[in-house]
Structure formats: structure tokens, C-alpha cells
Scaffold this active site. Structure first.
Site, PDB file in Angstrom:
ATOM      1  N   GLY A  80      -6.928   7.048   7.471  1.00 31.78           N
ATOM      2  CA  GLY A  80      -6.748   6.007   6.492  1.00 31.78           C
ATOM      3  C   GLY A  80      -7.716   5.864   5.379  1.00 31.78           C
ATOM      4  N   ALA A  94      -6.866  -2.897   9.138  1.00 32.81           N
ATOM      5  CA  ALA A  94      -7.744  -1.910   9.854  1.00 32.81           C
ATOM      6  C   ALA A  94      -7.400  -0.341   9.421  1.00 32.81           C
ATOM      7  CB  ALA A  94      -7.722  -2.046  11.411  1.00 32.81           C
ATOM      8  N   SER A 112       2.774   2.208   2.752  1.00 24.97           N
ATOM      9  CA  SER A 112       3.175   2.826   4.058  1.00 24.97           C
ATOM     10  C   SER A 112       4.634   3.350   4.349  1.00 24.97           C
ATOM     11  CB  SER A 112       2.888   2.061   5.210  1.00 24.97           C
ATOM     12  OG  SER A 112       3.529   0.688   5.217  1.00 24.97           O
ATOM     13  N   GLY A 121      -7.591   2.838   3.166  1.00 26.82           N
ATOM     14  CA  GLY A 121      -7.222   1.466   2.549  1.00 26.82           C
ATOM     15  C   GLY A 121      -8.578   0.696   2.506  1.00 26.82           C
ATOM     16  N   GLU A 122      -9.274   0.262   3.384  1.00 20.68           N
ATOM     17  CA  GLU A 122     -10.633  -0.331   3.507  1.00 20.68           C
ATOM     18  C   GLU A 122     -11.598   0.522   2.892  1.00 20.68           C
ATOM     19  OE1 GLU A 122     -10.394  -3.421   6.868  1.00 20.68           O
ATOM     20  OE2 GLU A 122      -9.440  -1.712   7.411  1.00 20.68           O
ATOM     21  N   GLN A 157       0.713  -1.169  -0.074  1.00 23.19           N
ATOM     22  CA  GLN A 157       0.147   0.132  -0.011  1.00 23.19           C
ATOM     23  C   GLN A 157       0.732   1.434  -0.009  1.00 23.19           C
ATOM     24  OE1 GLN A 157       1.201  -1.404   2.481  1.00 23.19           O
ATOM     25  NE2 GLN A 157       0.366  -0.520   4.697  1.00 23.19           N
TER      26      GLN A 157
END
Lengths: 280, 333, 154, 421
Positions: free
Chosen positions: B286, B87, B50, B288-289, B48
Site C-alpha cells: 500500500g 491503514a 480500490s 495511501g498513508e 482512492q
């Protein structure tokens, strides 16, 4: 395991006889089956180095395609695009670029999956298959060959295909779950002759409807010698749905396929019209 | 017949472990003699990006370029525990830990530099473009590395260890009341689809995705997360399904478990809204999800808009769509 | 066992291999060319894509014997830090790389496309990459990167 | 705040190695003298192992070792509870590891694995969570729960009676989602070895190296300080690398043989060795008043946890907390359940419980809008969370709730398209 790379068809046949090996065309199916140990051949006879098997050419009566012509080669051939457009269309959507670069039309027949992309167009185009074995060469209609069990006797090599230059108009459509790398869930190839507004000599072949691709005699009969218009299309749809119903019986996929074939047939005919320049 | 429709989907997502679980990230930082720096953290870069985010955060604080920062992660002999890369928590949680750690290491340097520049307070010192100097006085500055080198010769060690913990409380087990997650991310997407009423096939033509990111620390990566999420969402809505027969997976292969190919992906337009989340690093939260959540709803709602059938079980296969169309036809008589 | 000869990344090799071995295993295990990845072993994912005699193939479906007398390009033969291939440069600049597992295969499919068709349409780019699965990026930036590489080549 | 590097399109340093094919994923690292590990997995969803015969396997030249449950010092792992065996002697799902082979080559190890004969006592299995949750069904994990209901979270807010009384329109619908695989492109792989310090080094692709270290140390009886988990490049994860897959088994083989061990899943093995997204059945009933405001919602959510708990409690909690969607609803009753079955175990996957409920609550919104005669956009604008909104769990959203801004950005496109005939 022995591995042979014969340089000629005769050499290949001899090796097949002496080694009891099996022929390796592109390998996209065979290699997988070997990996899964479903097939453990005594010897492999790689046909990749026999130049004559790769040829795509036009003769007086036929378009001739060597069995080792890949889907990419066919899909880039101007000759096939112009004179066997249903086959050309099938070559554009088969597998992925990598698979098309490797998989061959001969291998497609040899492996003879129910969903084989190349077979319905060849059937619709009235193709003759050319085979050779220790007993010599023979030519027979692909439709007849696909009726045989087993398809090929051991040691028989598929030399290639001869497409008679009769059907100038042909179309193809395939239904897959996604836009690439999709196994055909249904495929339809249509070829016909057009005399003014009247169609003659209609041939319709279906794939992924049963054990092997097949040519429908009843569709040929019903759809020939009629006006080529909307009601012809609708007649074709209702008839082909009946063909699928009869072919699939009570298989789990039947309820879906017998309905969905309508859209596939419609698209196959649309592709034929486009190829024939009828929709401009 | 091919019919088009458009659907909307909204979603929200509470990031972090949640429910009062100690959601802690840690980071070690060392500023080197030449002014470059190393960040150590347990956070795994699973693809991703990070590590780049941590480099950007450290670089921002030190007035350096991202490539001046070495980010070393996820080696248990070397790096501190930063929790799982899941998460939607690494940018927020570990980003905060890195930020705190860099600021801590930097604070010693600022104090030292303030003395060097006869500045009464470290507040008056800034790090910018590889230099350290007095705010508002371009004549009084020094190459950062030179200052660090000097500080080290005088016994200063610019290292730090910091942790950051997200805020969260457990919910009541009988009423579910509580504040289980913080922060929440929001987003909405519109999908335009084309449904073939004869074959039941759905083609997604276009997806517009708008997501709340607090602050986009790296817009390229934000766009990448969105496009990846949308594509997984399309797979989830239309293609993907593990076929089980008495607990046995019947399609454990990429030829039978189908994920989208390059040709199954629509035109994707990604936008983001930046309203700073006060607890996040530079206001970030965040993504991502959340990026994949609204897609499934947008697609399913678009199918209804196109052909008037409501698919209630995933994936929306051609079979289900044709069956729903047939039932609808029957209802209408 | 059989002996095959091939040219991999401009270097000639004479190798003794089991004819049943896959080209993928020959590259990874015999030649140590680990940039070619195995994602599925059945020609679906394209992670093992290499260019064989000018065409992309899935090296997991090619037998060592089939590669005899062939010319192969793997990712290691495409570019390097000193002189990256325009596709590689574009992938980095556009942000087309996430986990990176599909990247070598993607780069090879893209390079092969541009070698043959320097100015592809969007559709041609999509088709050329349709045999390479990616689970992270949603393909969006990969398609843009190939387009950028093509434009820079103009 | 003005920033320079943060907010910029800084390039990823790792992308260079990846475009040149230099980046090392776990399948790309090897050590001299390594052996190869292969797992024998159960074809049965529920069974007791009576006997494992490895004689034929051991006869094969080049087989170093065959390990079974008895060889694991502490035979359990798991993210919430250690309810999952490293090597099973009691099988709860198809794919549970029942034996592990170490061989000189991958081919030998695979051949040996095929020669291992396992006698199973096949037990009745259950695959439907709603069946499984009935109190009379024997529990799969009696040590955790007396029934197969691993977790139940009720959320209660306001009064349902009042809510339904205010509802002018109500929609009721059942939604179902499927088992989904992460389908990351890089199959699991591990290199494990004892180094010169006597420490166990495990090189792998994981989402959480420190968790892996703890589980390896626990199972092998090592101190944390004697286990090093070194993460190599991770070829996608999406939640599928949260639980342990091959890490402990590889370390165990390395410990038993005192040799480096390499393990690589095939794609098929990969499907069996990591968790799945929870399939859920969601019973929804939602009511709105004439003005388009949501007034009541009732939801029952049943998630299939499969054979092991993994993250199921947290996943179904997340489902419950997010079940209303990003909308204010004053009267809410939600019941969320995680239920054991003999299906493949389910755990973390991108969206983590919130990816299922979105299908339900957003479908409900469109259905309500249709009944109310307002647009899908309008009903969302009238109900969406803002700063100061209270969620179903009673949480006040105190900052950064810009869903209205997101909707404003999407609105022009949406309106334009809707107006197109």
C-alpha cells in the site's frame, strides 16, 4: 422578507425609505451573515439590475467606478490596470475567481471588513466616494468617510467612486496565509508622483491593521519630497513599522505584523515600480 | 529577502491493523456465462480507487479487460467483511483476497477446460485476451464466455469465497518487542522552499517524491496518491491547525481552517520503486498513508536549509519563523 | 415568496421561491440538480460552483432572487456519456478524479476558463481553479487534465 | 512477472459518473415522507446534564420528536472500547451530542434544536495531556483506566548506557504537533429507514460499512442480519470516517418515528462530529558515532487522546513502533502514552501516529548530520534499513526494503540543488 430589484438609483432609494430594507450588492458577505442569522433584514434591495452602478469609465478628471462593479470587472479593466494599478492588483488576489465574479467594490466598502482588499488602494489613490440618500447626493473623500461611525446612515446608497487622475503610479501588496482564498492579514497600498528621481505627494494606506483600512498622514509627510531610492525604501519600512506598532498597540497580532509589514511595504513598492516600468 | 533551501525527509510505514489483530479481508467472485465476472467485497472505495484495483486484479487473472469486471462493494447485505478502508491496507489485503477468490473460481474452469482440450493438467491452460486455450498452442483455444457457458451447462458453478489475512504479532507489553506489522512501505521526498525573511512566509516550490510500492498496480493511481499525500503534508507542515480554546474549536470553517489551494501546491514529481513484496498481490503493497509522511520533514528541513532556523512545532507559521529568526539574530549578537 | 425566471441548462424555469433561499438550494431541492455539491456553505470550497451569466459563482452565496432572469449552467448541462465535454474526458483519462466531490465544481471552473481562454498558461489554469478546494488529488492531475483539454481543443 | 492489466493505467469506472455529476453521495439521496434530524451539541467540555427541556421545541409545528440519552437502547459505541455515548447524559467534550431533533424540514429541525434548553452542571475540565496524566487528576474514564493514561507502550532494545557511551554527538529536542482535521470535502450525511422487511437500512459514506452495521445493531438492539449499511459515494475520508458520526442517531430517529430520516452536517457540525489527528509532544534524544552511525535513541511521546479512546491505543503504538524512523539503532528506549483530556477526541488520520514522529526523527537526522559535518543524504544512507535489518521492536525486515533505492533516485536532484550557491 421582501425582495426588490429596482431598475434605477432613485427607485432604490425610495424602496429603502419605504421598506426599511437593506441594500444587497454582490452578496458574498451579506448572504453568509443572513445564513448565520446575524442579519435578518426586513427587505432586501438587490442593486444588481441598475445599469449605471456597473459602469467603469474615464472622465476628464476621474476614473469613475460604479459601486456594483465586481472585482473581476475591475481586474479585467484596461483602464484600471493603467491608471489605478494598485486597485487592479488588489483585484487579482481578492478571494477566488468565483468570489471576484460576485463581490463588488461598493459591497466591499459597505461591509467594511478590516481586511477589505479594495479599500487601501482606493485610499492611496485619493478616491472620493459618491453617496446618495433621501437627502440627495454627496461626494466626500473616502478617507473622511472611513472616519465616520456609523459608516453610512440608514438608507444611504454607495453610488460609486471617483479616482482623481493624479497618481499615475501606485502599488499594492497583501499578506495572506495562503496563495488563494486568503483573507488579508496585512495589506499596503502606495501611490506617489514621480518627478525625475524625486517623489512627491506620497500616500500610503494600510489594511487589516485595526478596525478599518486607513491612510497614514505621517507616512505621507515623511516620505514626500525625497529622492526615490533604496534609502527612501528603508525609511519607508522603518516608518511604516512604527505606524503599525502605534495602530495595533498590544493586540495579539502586533508582534508579528509590525515586523512583517516591512516585507509587504517592500513588495507594494516593487509592484509600483513594475507598474511604472521602472524595473526593466 | 527571499531565501531558498532544500530539505530531505524519509519515512516508513507498517501497513495494516498490526499488533496481532486479525487483519482479514474477504471477497466473493462469480464468473458469468459470457466470461465477464463480478467481485463482491466489503472494502469501501473512499475515493482512492480500490474498486479499480480489484477490477484490474480480476481482469488480469481472467484474461479480460478491467471494464469486464463488475466490482460491487461495501453493502453489508451483499458483500463480505473486508475490514476498514484505512491503514493503507485495501490494495494489499483485499487485493490478496480478490486474487485468491478469482483464482479459486478460475481453478474449476481450468480443470474443466483441461478436459475439453484433452490436456492432462490445468497447468497447461491459460486465459488471455478474452480466450481460454492451451498454453503454447494458439490453434486450441476458445472464447472464454463459450467455455464458461459450456461448463455451466455441465453443472460447473464458477463462484468462490476467499479470505486473506495479513501476518502480524502483538508486541510484548513491557519491552515492545515483536513483529507488529507486515509489510512496511518506505519513501523519501525532497522539498525546495522559498522563505521570506521579512514576512516569514514559506512557499514550497517543488517536491520530488520517491515511494516504494512493491508493484504499481495502476501508476496513475500511485501518482494520484503521492500528489494528494504531498499536498496534505504541505498543509500539515505550514497551514493547518485547529485552534482550541477550552476544548472549543475556534475555527470550524474552511475560511479559518485553511487547507492548500491549487496555488499553494508546488510542482510535484512522483516516482516509484518497484521491488516486489512477496506476500502482496503481484508484489504490491500500500501507499495511501506513506505518501504524505515525508513531506512535513522535507519542508521543515528545507526551511532550516534556507534560513538556518529549526522549527520544532507544527505548523511552521510565519509568526514562528520570524520569531526564530529574531532569536537567532539575538544569539549571534 | 417570489417568482423567478431563469434558464438552467438551456431549459426555462418559472419557480416560486423564498427570496432568502440560496441558488444552491433552488438547484438541488427545486430542480433536483444534485450534481451541484455543498461542501462548506460559505463560498470557500467551490463545490457548489455553477456558471451564472457566463461567470463562475459559488451558488451557496447567491440568493434565488439574484438569479432571476439569468442563464445558469450546472454540471448536468455540461456533457454526458455520449458526448463528454473535453474537460470531462480529460479528467477521466488523466486520473483527475478521486473521491469526486469537488469534481463538478472543478469541471465547471475549467470549462468556463477554456470557454474564455482556449489556450491558458499553467498559471492561468491554477488561478482559474484556485476557488475550488480538493483534498484528495493534490490538484496535480486536475491541472494536467485542464491543460490536456486545452491542448486537445487546439 | 509479466502482467497486462495489472500495472496498466486502467481508467476508473467511477470517474465518469463523477465528472457528469451523476454520482450519489449521501446528501443526494432522499425518500418521500422523510424527516430531518439535527443534533444539539454540548458547548461545554465537561459537564453532567441535569435536565433537558424540549417543551418549546415541541411546540413548534412540524417537530416530530426530540430524543435524549434515555431513548437509546444501548447507549455506547467505539472502535476499540464502547466508551462513547450515542447521545450523552454526561459530557466529556465540546460537541458531544446531547439531544436530537426530528422535524418535517431541515429548517424546522434547526429551529427546534435552538429551542432546546439543557441545564448542565459544569465540571472542571483538563486540556493539557501532561497535566492530565498526573496520578492525582481524576480519570475521565474510570471504567477503562484508573488514571487518564489510556495506554503506555515501552519499547526497550539494547543498552542505553552502552549507546550513549558510543555517541560522539548527541542532539536533544522537543517537538510538538497540532490538532488537525481531515477536512474531507463532503460533510457527513445519512439516510436511514426501516424497509419492507423491517430491516434498518442506513445509506451513508463510511470507511467501514460492516463496522457501522455492528455499532448500529448494538445500539438499537437489532441482529446484524437486520441492519443493512449501504455505502454511497464517499467524499474523502482520510481516517475521519472510521468512527461513528451520525449513523446511529439517524437510525434511532428512524426507529422511533418509523419514518425515513435524513441528516446532513453543516461544515461546522462536521468539525465537531468526527475525530482529529492526535497532537503529540515528543521528547527526543539521539546519538551518533563519528562514522555517522546512529547508536542510541531515547523518546517520550505523549499523544492527546481527547475525550474518547477511539483508535488512540493503536495510534500511539504506531508512533512508538515508528519512532526511530527507517533507521537501524541498536540501543533504544521509547515510551509512548495516550492520554485522555477534555479536548475533541482524536483517532485515525492518514499516517496514524507515524505522521507525527516523522517530524521528530527526521529533524534529529538533519541536526545530527550538521553536527557530524556530513550531508543529510549521507547520514540517511549510512543508517537506513535494508533487508535483514532489525527494527526497534526486534523485527527482522525480510523482504522489499528498498529505501536505499528510493534515496538513490532522489540523490541526483538533491546533490545538484545543494551545490547551487
Amino acid at each position: 422578507m421582501k425582495y426588490y430589484q429596482p431598475q434605477s438609483v432613485n427607485e432604490a432609494i425610495e424602496i429603502a425609505y419605504s421598506s426599511q430594507g437593506i441594500f444587497l450588492a454582490g452578496g458574498t458577505d451579506l448572504v453568509l451573515q443572513m445564513q448565520k442569522r446575524k442579519i435578518q433584514p426586513k427587505a432586501l434591495i438587490d442593486l444588481g439590475r441598475i445599469p449605471e452602478l456597473h459602469e467603469i469609465k474615464e472622465t476628464k478628471e476621474y476614473i469613475e467606478i460604479g459601486s456594483m462593479a465586481t472585482f473581476s470587472e475591475m481586474g479585467k479593466s484596461k483602464l484600471i490596470a493603467e491608471k489605478a494599478s494598485s486597485l487592479w492588483l488588489a483585484c487579482q488576489t481578492m478571494g477566488s475567481p468565483q468570489i471576484r465574479n460576485q463581490a463588488t467594490i461598493g459591497g466591499n466598502l459597505g461591509n467594511c471588513s478590516p481586511a477589505a482588499d479594495g479599500l487601501p488602494p482606493l485610499l492611496a489613490l485619493g478616491t472620493e466616494a459618491v453617496l446618495i440618500s433621501g437627502e440627495g447626493e454627496k461626494q466626500m473623500p473616502l478617507a473622511d468617510l472611513l472616519g465616520q461611525t456609523p459608516l453610512l446612515s440608514p438608507g444611504t446608497l454607495i453610488v460609486g467612486f471617483k479616482i482623481p487622475k493624479i497618481h499615475l503610479l501606485s502599488g499594492f501588496a497583501k499578506l495572506g496565509r495562503r496563495e488563494a482564498l486568503a483573507i488579508a492579514r496585512l495589506s499596503v497600498a502606495v501611490a506617489l508622483e514621480l518627478d525625475g528621481s524625486k517623489v512627491g505627494n506620497v500616500r500610503v494606506a494600510l489594511g487589516a491593521v485595526g478596525r478599518r483600512a486607513f491612510l497614514s498622514d505621517s507616512l505621507a509627510h515623511v516620505l514626500s519630497q525625497r529622492e526615490f531610492n533604496e534609502s527612501w525604501l528603508e525609511l519607508g519600512i522603518s516608518q511604516i513599522q512604527g505606524v503599525v506598532r502605534a495602530a495595533l498597540g498590544d493586540r495579539a497580532s502586533a508582534p508579528y505584523k509590525r515586523v512583517a509589514v516591512a516585507g509587504v511595504f517592500r513588495e507594494a513598492v516593487a509592484s509600483l515600480r513594475r507598474q511604472g516600468g521602472l524595473d526593466k | 529577502m527571499k531565501k531558498r533551501g532544500i530539505g530531505l525527509g524519509c519515512a516508513w510505514y507498517g501497513t495494516g491493523y498490526g499488533n496481532g489483530f486479525p487483519d482479514v479481508s474477504s471477497a466473493f467472485v462469480e464468473i458469468h456465462d459470457d466470461g465477464s465476472a463480478t467481485v463482491l467485497t466489503g472494502a469501501v472505495d473512499v475515493g482512492q480507487g480500490s474498486n479499480s484495483i480489484f477490477a484490474q486484479i480480476a481482469a488480469e487473472e481472467l484474461g479480460l479487460r478491467a471494464e469486464d469486471i463488475c466490482v460491487n462493494t461495501a453493502d453489508t447485505d451483499v458483500t463480505p467483511d473486508s475490514g476498514t478502508s484505512a491503514a493503507t491496507r485495501q490494495t494489499y489485503n483485499t487485493g490478496n483476497a480478490v486474487l485468491k477468490a478469482v483464482r479459486q473460481a478460475k481453478s474449476r474452469l481450468l480443470i474443466y477446460a483441461a478436459r475439453e482440450f484433452s490436456c492432462p493438467t490445468p497447468e497447461g491452460i491459460e486465459l488471455k485476451s478474452g480466450y481460454i486455450g492451451v498454453k503454447g498452442d494458439p490453434s486450441r483455444r476458445m472464447i472464454l464466455g463459450d467455455m464458461v457457458f459450456k461448463a455451466r451447462l455441465n453443472g460447473e458453478r464458477l463462484i468462490s469465497a476467499e479470505s486473506s489475512t495479513a501476518r502480524s504479532t502483538p508486541v510484548d507489553l513491557t519491552t515492545g518487542q515483536g513483529a507488529p506489522y507486515w509489510p512496511y512501505s518506505f519513501g523519501c521526498q525532497a522539498a525546495e522552499v522559498e522563505v521570506d525573511t521579512e514576512t516569514g512566509k514559506v512557499k514550497v516550490l517543488k517536491v520530488i517524491a520517491v515511494h516504494d510500492v512493491g508493484k504499481a498496480l495502476n501508476p496513475t493511481q500511485v501518482e494520484g496518491q503521492i500528489a494528494g499525500g504531498v499536498t496534505q503534508g504541505i498543509g500539515y507542515a505550514l497551514l493547518e491547525e485547529l485552534e482550541l480554546q477550552k476544548g472549543m474549536i475556534k475555527n470550524p470553517a474552511f475560511s479559518s481552517y485553511l487547507i492548500p489551494t491549487a496555488l499553494d501546491v508546488p510542482k510535484i514529481e512522483a516516482y516509484f520503486v518497484e521491488e516486489a513484496e512477496e506476500s502482496g498481490p503481484y508484489g504490491a503493497k500500500g501507499l495511501g498513508e506513506p505518501a504524505m509522511l515525508p513531506t512535513v520533514a522535507a519542508v521543515i528541513n528545507a526551511i532550516d536549509d534556507a534560513v538556518g532556523v529549526r522549527i520544532t512545532s507544527l505548523p511552521a507559521t510565519p509568526e514562528k519563523i520570524l520569531q526564530a529568526l529574531a532569536e537567532k539574530k539575538e544569539e549571534l549578537g | 415568496m417570489m417568482v423567478i425566471e431563469c434558464i438552467v441548462n438551456d431549459k426555462k424555469y418559472v419557480l416560486e421561491v423564498d427570496p432568502q433561499e440560496r441558488l444552491l438550494d433552488v438547484l438541488r431541492n427545486h430542480l433536483g440538480l444534485l450534481g451541484t455539491k455543498e461542501g462548506c456553505g460559505e463560498g470557500e470550497c467551490g463545490a457548489c460552483t455553477v456558471i451564472l451569466d457566463g461567470k463562475t459563482v459559488n451558488s451557496c452565496l447567491v440568493l434565488a432572487g439574484q438569479a432571476h432572469n439569468s442563464v445558469i449552467t450546472t454540471i448536468e448541462g455540461v456533457g454526458n456519456r455520449q458526448s463528454p465535454h473535453p474537460v470531462q474526458k480529460a479528467f477521466v483519462e488523466v486520473g483527475a478524479v478521486q473521491c469526486g466531490f469537488c469534481t463538478p465544481g472543478m469541471v465547471l471552473s475549467a470549462k468556463n476558463l477554456l470557454d474564455k481562454n482556449p489556450h491558458p498558461s499553467d498559471e492561468e489554469i491554477g488561478v482559474a481553479l484556485s476557488g475550488n478546494l480538493c483534498r484528495c488529488t493534490g490538484y496535480d492531475k486536475i491541472l494536467r487534465a485542464v491543460k490536456l483539454a486545452a491542448e486537445e481543443g487546439k | 512477472m509479466k502482467t497486462e492489466v495489472v500495472g496498466s493505467r486502467a481508467l476508473r469506472e467511477d470517474s465518469w459518473g463523477k465528472v457528469f455529476g451523476q454520482t450519489k453521495f449521501p446528501a443526494d439521496v432522499n425518500l418521500p415522507n422523510q424527516i430531518y434530524g439535527v443534533v444539539v451539541r454540548s458547548p461545554h467540555p465537561h459537564a453532567r446534564i441535569l435536565n433537558i427541556n424540549s417543551e418549546e421545541a415541541m411546540k413548534l409545528e412540524g417537530v416530530a420528536v426530540v430524543l435524549t440519552a434515555n431513548d437509546v437502547p444501548h447507549n455506547s459505541h467505539g472502535v476499540l472500547f464502547r466508551d462513547q455515548p450515542v447521545i450523552a447524559d454526561y459530557v466529556r467534550m465540546v460537541g458531544d451530542p446531547v439531544a436530537v431533533v426530528g422535524g418535517e424540514t431541515m429548517e424546522i429541525a434547526r429551529e427546534a434544536a435552538e429551542r432546546i434548553r439543557v441545564d448542565y452542571e459544569i465540571l472542571p475540565a483538563i486540556f493539557d495531556p501532561e497535566e492530565a496524566m498526573k496520578p492525582e487528576v481524576p480519570p475521565l474514564h474510570p471504567e477503562l483506566q484508573s488514571t487518564n493514561v489510556l495506554y503506555h507502550l515501552p519499547i526497550r532494545r539494547g543498552s542505553m548506557e552502552e549507546g550513549w557511551a558510543k555517541a560522539d554527538v548527541v542532539v536533544e529536542q522537543v517537538y510538538k504537533t497540532q490538532h488537525v482535521d481531515h477536512a474531507f470535502l463532503q460533510p457527513e450525511a445519512v439516510l436511514a429507514y426501516l424497509d419492507e422487511r423491517g430491516h434498518m437500512v442506513v445509506q451513508t459514506a463510511t470507511q467501514y460499512a460492516h463496522y457501522d452495521r455492528g455499532e448500529i445493531a448494538h445500539a438499537l438492539g437489532f441482529r446484524y442480519s437486520q441492519v443493512q449499511v449501504k455505502t454511497l459515494a464517499v467524499g474523502g475520508a482520510f481516517g475521519g470516517r472510521e468512527d461513528i458520526s451520525l449513523q446511529i442517531i439517524a437510525a434511532l430517529l428512524a426507529l422511533k418515528t418509523q419514518r425515513p430520516v435524513k441528516m446532513e452536517n453543516t461544515r461546522e457540525e462536521s468539525f465537531y462530529s468526527h475525530s482529529k489527528r492526535h497532537p503529540m509532544t515528543m521528547y527526543y534524544k539521539t546519538g551518533a558515532a563519528k562514522d555517522g552511525k546512529l547508536v542510541a535513541m531515547q523518546a517520550k511521546i505523549i499523544g492527546d487522546a481527547g475525550a474518547y479512546s477511539s483508535w488512540s491505543i493503536n495510534v500511539l503504538r504506531k508512533s512508538a513502533v515508528h519512532a526511530t524512523g527507517p533507521y537501524e539503532i541498536p540501543n533504544v528506549e521509547i515510551d509512548s502514552f495516550a492520554v485522555f483530556t477534555n479536548n475533541p477526541y482524536t483517532g485515525a488520520m492518514r499516517g496514524f501516529g507515524a505522521a507525527q514522529t516523522v517530524l521528530a526523527y527526521e529533524s534529529q537526522m538533519d541536526l545530527l548530520a550538521k553536527k557530524l559535518g556530513i550531508s543529510p543524504l549521507e547520514i540517511r544512507l549510512r543508517n537506513c534499513f535494508q533487508v535483514g535489518s532489525i527494527t526497534a521492536t526486534g523485527q527482522e525486515l525480510t523482504s522489499s526494503v528498498p529505501l536505499d533505492q528510493c534515496l538513490a533516485k532522489i540523490a541526483p536532484y538533491f546533490r545538484r540543488e545543494v551545490e547551487t550557491p
